[in-house]
Write a protein that holds these residues in place. Structure first.
Motif, short mmCIF file in Angstrom:
data_model
loop_
_atom_site.label_atom_id
_atom_site.label_comp_id
_atom_site.label_asym_id
_atom_site.label_seq_id
_atom_site.Cartn_x
_atom_site.Cartn_y
_atom_site.Cartn_z
N THR A 28 0.83 -1.20 0.00
CA THR A 28 0.00 0.00 0.00
C THR A 28 0.87 1.25 0.00
O THR A 28 0.60 2.21 -0.74
CB THR A 28 -0.96 -0.02 1.22
OG1 THR A 28 -1.77 -1.20 1.11
CG2 THR A 28 -1.84 1.20 1.27
N ASP A 51 -8.48 -4.25 -1.67
CA ASP A 51 -8.43 -4.69 -0.27
C ASP A 51 -9.68 -4.19 0.46
O ASP A 51 -9.78 -3.00 0.77
CB ASP A 51 -7.16 -4.16 0.41
CG ASP A 51 -6.99 -4.73 1.82
OD1 ASP A 51 -7.93 -5.40 2.31
OD2 ASP A 51 -5.94 -4.49 2.43
N ASP A 117 -4.00 -2.35 -6.01
CA ASP A 117 -3.58 -2.83 -4.68
C ASP A 117 -4.40 -4.06 -4.33
O ASP A 117 -5.58 -4.15 -4.66
CB ASP A 117 -3.80 -1.73 -3.63
CG ASP A 117 -2.99 -1.98 -2.35
OD1 ASP A 117 -2.18 -2.92 -2.31
OD2 ASP A 117 -3.18 -1.22 -1.38
MG MG Z 1 -1.95 -3.05 2.14
#
Ligand code: MG
Ligand code: GDP
Length: 264
Positions: A28, A51, A117
């Motif tokens: 991240t 996520d 991500d």
């Molecule tokens: Mg992360």
């Protein structure tokens, strides 16, 4: 300027960069650095967060799984623990992934990179049906590259290094996509040792031999397998915190995107 030179002029589509890596490797934070670097070097980036459990993101995501799936609600509704909740959320999102692809296709002319991500626990993305569906949806539509983030300071022992590389190797063979190893946190520990081990498996075997917790015959066999794996990827040292290595990283991405164009 433009990494990769004039070839980018011929490419109509954005390059998809799927960021994976062990929990805590810095995915991240690295993605945040990539977003920042895109701004300052005039790359047009688009950010997708997959996520569902992340509390706060350091970057603004253009598409965020949390806008579609409420992770806490999913846990309650299906009576799941945290990992089951993340996996089920990803499954629910994967069923609508054609919409995500359409959104990117409509903006394709205005985008250079799509940064993706993935959830903290690596296997939730890399070993799930929905992770495979999402990867395949990207890869069948756009040049797609996997960026495998390595926690360099935590990979300095031969045993952890080998485990991490075997995991990366399994991802390469599972996705069959070009892979870039991003040795992260070089502000804490340089990745020179990794490059040496990757270039010279005898150097690696010598280092591993000093670690008596490992079977030397297994190490020898595996390091030969990995030697083949290393020939099929690019590796760069980066720091998500200091910003070191960003030019190298994007050069590796451009070269990998060209490899994709030739082979897929
Ligand atoms: Mg992360
Ligand atoms: P993720 O679970 O892979 O998404 O990892 P995070 O981005 O949440 O980072 C995990 C931890 O590593 C955090 O404490 C970050 O501040 C730290 N971190 C990430 N990248 C770097 C880096 O390049 N250098 C240093 N020193 N720390 C980093």
């Amino acid at each position: 300027g433009q990494p990769g030179g004039s070839s980018t002029n011929f490419r109509k589509k954005p390059v998809i960069i799927i960021v994976v890596g062990m929990a805590g490797s810095g995915k991240t934070t690295f993605l945040n650095r990539l977003v920042y670097h895109s701004h300052v070097s005039n790359h047009r980036g688009y950010v997708i967060n997959l996520d569902p459990a992340v509390m706060t993101l350091p970057f603004g995501a253009n598409i965020d799984i949390r806008d579609t799936v409420r992770y806490k609600e999913v846990m309650k509704q299906f009576n799941l623990g945290p990992n089951g909740g993340i996996l089920t959320s990803l499954n629910l999102f994967a069923t609508k992934f054609d919409e995500v692809i359409s959104v990117i296709e409509r903006r394709a002319d205005q985008l250079d990179y799509v940064l993706v991500d993935t959830p903290g626990q690596i296997e939730i993305f890399t070993w799930s049906a929905s992770g495979a569906i999402i990867t395949e949806a990207f890869a069948s539509t756009f040049p797609t590259v996997v960026a495998y983030v390595v926690d360099t300071p935590r990979s300095s022992s031969p045993v952890t290094f080998m485990s991490n590389m075997l995991y990366a190797c399994s991802i390469l063979y599972k996705t069959r996509l070009p892979l870039v190893l991003a040795f992260n946190k070089v502000d804490v520990a340089q990745h020179q040792f990794a490059l040496e081990w990757m270039e010279d498996f005898e150097a690696f075997q010598a280092a591993a031999a000093s670690d008596d917790s490992y079977s030397s015959t297994l190490t020898q066999s595996l390091s030969l397998v990995l030697d083949e794996f290393y020939k099929n990827l690019r590796s760069v040292g980066v720091s998500a915190v200091s910003g070191a290595g960003m030019e190298d990283f994007f050069e590796a991405i451009e070269a990998s995107a060209e490899e994709y164009m030739e082979n897929y």
